[in-house]
Design a protein around this motif. Structure first.
Motif, PDB file in Angstrom:
ATOM      1  N   PHE A  84       8.649 117.488  73.033  1.00  0.00           N
ATOM      2  CA  PHE A  84       9.218 117.472  71.676  1.00  0.00           C
ATOM      3  C   PHE A  84       8.146 117.912  70.675  1.00  0.00           C
ATOM      4  N   PRO A  85       7.761 119.182  70.684  1.00  0.00           N
ATOM      5  CA  PRO A  85       6.742 119.643  69.742  1.00  0.00           C
ATOM      6  C   PRO A  85       7.318 119.728  68.335  1.00  0.00           C
ATOM      7  N   GLY A  86       6.446 119.946  67.390  1.00  0.00           N
ATOM      8  CA  GLY A  86       6.903 120.107  66.010  1.00  0.00           C
ATOM      9  C   GLY A  86       6.028 119.414  65.003  1.00  0.00           C
ATOM     10  N   GLY A  87       5.093 118.587  65.455  1.00  0.00           N
ATOM     11  CA  GLY A  87       4.174 117.960  64.511  1.00  0.00           C
ATOM     12  C   GLY A  87       4.799 116.915  63.624  1.00  0.00           C
ATOM     13  N   GLY A  88       5.863 116.260  64.103  1.00  0.00           N
ATOM     14  CA  GLY A  88       6.486 115.212  63.297  1.00  0.00           C
ATOM     15  C   GLY A  88       5.639 113.962  63.232  1.00  0.00           C
ATOM     16  N   THR A  89       6.081 113.020  62.424  1.00  0.00           N
ATOM     17  CA  THR A  89       5.330 111.783  62.255  1.00  0.00           C
ATOM     18  C   THR A  89       5.547 110.865  63.440  1.00  0.00           C
ATOM     19  N   ASP A  90       4.528 110.063  63.738  1.00  0.00           N
ATOM     20  CA  ASP A  90       4.657 109.053  64.778  1.00  0.00           C
ATOM     21  C   ASP A  90       4.591 107.654  64.179  1.00  0.00           C
ATOM     22  N   ASP A  91       4.883 107.546  62.888  1.00  0.00           N
ATOM     23  CA  ASP A  91       4.929 106.262  62.206  1.00  0.00           C
ATOM     24  C   ASP A  91       6.365 105.737  62.274  1.00  0.00           C
ATOM     25  N   PRO A  92       6.603 104.603  62.936  1.00  0.00           N
ATOM     26  CA  PRO A  92       7.977 104.105  63.047  1.00  0.00           C
ATOM     27  C   PRO A  92       8.653 103.882  61.698  1.00  0.00           C
ATOM     28  N   SER A  93       7.908 103.370  60.727  1.00  0.00           N
ATOM     29  CA  SER A  93       8.520 103.093  59.425  1.00  0.00           C
ATOM     30  C   SER A  93       8.993 104.373  58.746  1.00  0.00           C
ATOM     31  N   GLN A  94       8.302 105.475  58.986  1.00  0.00           N
ATOM     32  CA  GLN A  94       8.741 106.755  58.422  1.00  0.00           C
ATOM     33  C   GLN A  94       9.994 107.253  59.124  1.00  0.00           C
ATOM     34  N   LEU A  95       9.994 107.205  60.452  1.00  0.00           N
ATOM     35  CA  LEU A  95      11.132 107.724  61.209  1.00  0.00           C
ATOM     36  C   LEU A  95      12.403 106.933  60.932  1.00  0.00           C
ATOM     37  N   PHE A  96      12.282 105.635  60.716  1.00  0.00           N
ATOM     38  CA  PHE A  96      13.448 104.801  60.474  1.00  0.00           C
ATOM     39  C   PHE A  96      13.772 104.663  58.987  1.00  0.00           C
ATOM     40  N   GLY A  97      13.095 105.430  58.136  1.00  0.00           N
ATOM     41  CA  GLY A  97      13.415 105.431  56.714  1.00  0.00           C
ATOM     42  C   GLY A  97      12.962 104.206  55.962  1.00  0.00           C
ATOM     43  N   LEU A  98      11.975 103.475  56.498  1.00  0.00           N
ATOM     44  CA  LEU A  98      11.457 102.292  55.822  1.00  0.00           C
ATOM     45  C   LEU A  98      10.274 102.609  54.925  1.00  0.00           C
ATOM     46  N   ASN A  99       9.819 103.826  54.953  1.00  0.00           N
ATOM     47  CA  ASN A  99       8.677 104.241  54.144  1.00  0.00           C
ATOM     48  C   ASN A  99       8.794 105.746  53.936  1.00  0.00           C
ATOM     49  N   GLY A 100       8.086 106.254  52.935  1.00  0.00           N
ATOM     50  CA  GLY A 100       8.067 107.690  52.724  1.00  0.00           C
ATOM     51  C   GLY A 100       8.531 108.147  51.362  1.00  0.00           C
ATOM     52  N   LYS A 101       9.294 107.320  50.648  1.00  0.00           N
ATOM     53  CA  LYS A 101       9.722 107.721  49.313  1.00  0.00           C
ATOM     54  C   LYS A 101       8.583 107.582  48.311  1.00  0.00           C
ATOM     55  N   GLU A 116      -0.440 106.894  39.089  1.00  0.00           N
ATOM     56  CA  GLU A 116       0.350 108.077  38.777  1.00  0.00           C
ATOM     57  C   GLU A 116       1.626 108.118  39.607  1.00  0.00           C
ATOM     58  N   GLN A 117       1.579 107.607  40.817  1.00  0.00           N
ATOM     59  CA  GLN A 117       2.784 107.468  41.616  1.00  0.00           C
ATOM     60  C   GLN A 117       2.660 106.249  42.514  1.00  0.00           C
ATOM     61  N   THR A 118       3.776 105.648  42.789  1.00  0.00           N
ATOM     62  CA  THR A 118       3.800 104.461  43.637  1.00  0.00           C
ATOM     63  C   THR A 118       4.526 104.806  44.935  1.00  0.00           C
ATOM     64  N   GLY A 119       4.945 103.790  45.661  1.00  0.00           N
ATOM     65  CA  GLY A 119       5.480 104.020  46.988  1.00  0.00           C
ATOM     66  C   GLY A 119       6.954 103.724  47.138  1.00  0.00           C
ATOM     67  N   HIS A 120       7.318 103.475  48.379  1.00  0.00           N
ATOM     68  CA  HIS A 120       8.714 103.346  48.782  1.00  0.00           C
ATOM     69  C   HIS A 120       9.408 102.166  48.097  1.00  0.00           C
ATOM     70  N   LEU A 121       8.729 101.024  48.013  1.00  0.00           N
ATOM     71  CA  LEU A 121       9.370  99.840  47.447  1.00  0.00           C
ATOM     72  C   LEU A 121       9.616 100.002  45.957  1.00  0.00           C
ATOM     73  N   ALA A 122       8.690 100.642  45.266  1.00  0.00           N
ATOM     74  CA  ALA A 122       8.914 100.907  43.837  1.00  0.00           C
ATOM     75  C   ALA A 122      10.097 101.851  43.650  1.00  0.00           C
ATOM     76  N   ALA A 123      10.242 102.821  44.547  1.00  0.00           N
ATOM     77  CA  ALA A 123      11.395 103.726  44.474  1.00  0.00           C
ATOM     78  C   ALA A 123      12.700 102.962  44.689  1.00  0.00           C
ATOM     79  N   LEU A 124      12.680 101.980  45.586  1.00  0.00           N
ATOM     80  CA  LEU A 124      13.876 101.169  45.804  1.00  0.00           C
ATOM     81  C   LEU A 124      14.244 100.370  44.547  1.00  0.00           C
ATOM     82  N   ILE A 125      13.221  99.809  43.875  1.00  0.00           N
ATOM     83  CA  ILE A 125      13.479  99.028  42.659  1.00  0.00           C
ATOM     84  C   ILE A 125      14.031  99.918  41.553  1.00  0.00           C
ATOM     85  N   MET A 126      13.470 101.102  41.399  1.00  0.00           N
ATOM     86  CA  MET A 126      13.978 102.017  40.377  1.00  0.00           C
ATOM     87  C   MET A 126      15.411 102.430  40.696  1.00  0.00           C
ATOM     88  N   ARG A 127      15.695 102.639  41.950  1.00  0.00           N
ATOM     89  CA  ARG A 127      17.065 103.004  42.346  1.00  0.00           C
ATOM     90  C   ARG A 127      18.019 101.858  42.048  1.00  0.00           C
TER      91      ARG A 127
END
Length: 524
Positions: A84-101, A116-127
């Protein structure tokens, strides 16, 4: 192998094949590509969000190769990287959508820090804030003008969770509905066995086993929340998230609570090896902080200090260091934070084998067995579509609010007719007590919300800042005349600028009045 020209009855069949004698078969390439794998991939992403969900994958599903290609990257093995080539992430939280925003800008008014920018949880709160209806919409026809409506959402964080929390997952009816595709696959296997179509029987059984194993192995990760412990003596973490598209979210609370939104994140903790220090604690029980520290506290502290200072160079250096490492970044992950590479790799190979074998086996079956096989895919596709329709971000937001004990009583949203009134109200919310002065670093809030440098805006900020921290009413702003009570060194405003200043001050007065009416009484 070419498909048979006619469906013939099987001599060892327990029942008569109802489709015996049919002069056509299903094309193998059409069966292999029946429906798509996207819904299966997205459906698999819910496996760690609900209780018992990992036990509901024992059904024959389409898109097995897509699942293997997506989640096979978690297996840190050369064979899987080659398959399965392609250089994808091997971080489970990224693959399952728990992080990355990427979250919005954050200004900490008491410490002076700026992200200047925050992470995934801040994006969830803003949403979440963006989707909420305002408790107090702008009053049409009132003193406040309406030009560019804007909103302020005020969050009062009253709980500081442990550094590592294993949230309790909710019981979701998706685990119960899994009985339908599982039952359909079992029934199809029984039907194929009754007509002695062992080719189709084997294909369906292989699909059930492969998907069930993958669902169980991938779903064995424990949803985990982690945030950094603030330094002793740190000031309160009051600040605001600023998004010119989604309004402003004011956050008030201890530094440890606000850190959960600015620097906290979700992980998936797997019991991947015997070296993992024990098993995760029961639901709703925080582990002992002494047992949950990182392997290298000094390195983690340096990273924390770099992020707290908003040091972009430090983050870039960290990213470069991670790229130079051959293994995953486990410095900031909780114990057991990486999946078992052998189990993931074995499931990925099994899913790939399912895809290949079904291409070969299904054309050899009779028409009845082929129909049974396609029926299992149809039912499974419907179930996967249902799982894909579940909004994972809503589930994550609910989990985060439960961790922070953030209920409706702690969230209030206000709508204003102008950005000026909204900015004034946001500063008053950060100020807390209207009779106390603004925090020392309040100037960066004004600059972020109202970046104009014209003389009118400079004068407006000067007048409003002078009113902050004063007791009594702001009604004199409605009668404000430029130059009143002081000598002006520069030329006076033109009539147009004077009128604009008076209108802006009316907006500030309206925001202050609303703050006193709807917010201060709640504080008692």
């Amino acid at each position: 192998m070419a498909p048979i020209a006619q469906s013939a009855p099987q001599h060892d069949a327990a029942v008569h094949d109802p489709l015996a004698g049919a002069n056509f078969t299903l094309d193998s390439s059409g069966v292999a590509g029946f429906f798509g794998g996207d819904t299966a991939v997205h459906g698999m992403a819910t496996v760690n969000l609900f209780r018992w969900r990992k036990w509901g994958g024992w059904y024959n599903t389409p898109g097995s190769y897509e699942i293997a290609k997506q989640y096979g990257q978690l297996a840190n093995a050369r064979l899987c990287k080659g398959l399965f080539p392609g250089g994808g992430t091997d971080d489970p939280s990224q693959l399952f959508g728990l992080n990355g925003k990427t979250g919005p800008k954050f200004l900490a008014t008491r410490s002076g820090s700026a992200f200047e920018q925050t992470g995934h949880l801040a994006a969830l709160i803003m949403r979440m804030a963006r989707k909420m209806r305002p408790d107090h919409p702008v009053a049409r026809g009132g003193q406040e003008g309406i030009t560019t409506p804007a909103t302020v959402t005020v969050l009062d964080l009253q709980t500081v969770p442990g550094e590592i929390v294993y949230p309790k997952l909710s019981n979701h009816h998706s685990a119960l509905i899994a009985v339908i595709p599982v039952g359909a696959s079992i029934g199809a296997c029984v039907g194929c066995a009754l007509v002695a179509d062992w080719w189709s029987f084997s294909s369906i059984l292989l699909g059930m086993f492969a998907n069930g194993c993958a669902c169980f192995v991938l779903g064995s990760g424990r949803l985990t929340f982690k945030h950094h412990k603030p330094a002793d003596g740190a000031p309160r973490g009051d600040g605001m998230f600023v998004s010119h598209n989604s309004g402003v979210v004011v956050v008030r609370g201890d530094e440890g609570a606000v850190n959960c939104l600015t620097r906290g994140r979700f992980y998936l903790a797997y019991d991947s090896s015997p070296s993992t220090s024990g098993t995760p604690p029961p639901n709703d029980v925080d582990p002992n902080p002494d047992d949950s520290v990182d392997e290298d506290p000094k390195k983690d502290l340096e990273r924390a200090n770099g992020n707290a200072a908003g040091d972009g160079e430090g983050r870039d250096g960290e990213e470069k260091e991670d790229k130079n490492q051959g293994d995953r970044d486990t410095d900031s992950a909780p114990p057991g934070g990486q999946p078992n590479s052998f189990g993931i790799g074995l499931c990925s190979i099994l899913l790939t084998a399912q895809f290949l074998f079904q291409l070969l086996l299904i054309p050899q079956g009779v028409l009845f067995g082929q129909v049974m096989f396609v029926s299992t895919l149809a039912v499974s596709w419907g179930y996967n579509t249902y799982l894909s329709s579940i909004n994972r971000e809503d589930i994550q937001t609910a989990v985060l609010c439960d961790i922070l004990k953030l209920g409706k009583a702690n969230i209030r949203k206000f709508e204003f007719g102008t950005w000026t009134a909204m900015s004034t109200f946001a500063c008053l919310a950060l100020q807390g007590n209207p009779n106390k002065p603004l925090p020392d670093h309040s100037s960066m809030v004004w600059n972020a919300l109202l970046p104009s440098t014209t003389e009118v805006w400079a004068k407006w900020r000067e007048v409003v800042n002078a009113k902050m921290g004063q007791s009594g009413d702001w009604e004199d702003l409605l009668r404000y005349q430029e130059g009143e009570g002081q000598e002006r060194e520069t030329k006076p405003f033109s009539p147009e600028d004077q009128k604009l200043l008076e209108e802006l001050l009316k907006d500030a007065y309206a925001a202050h009045k609303r703050y006193l009416e709807v917010y201060v009484p709640r504080q008692g």
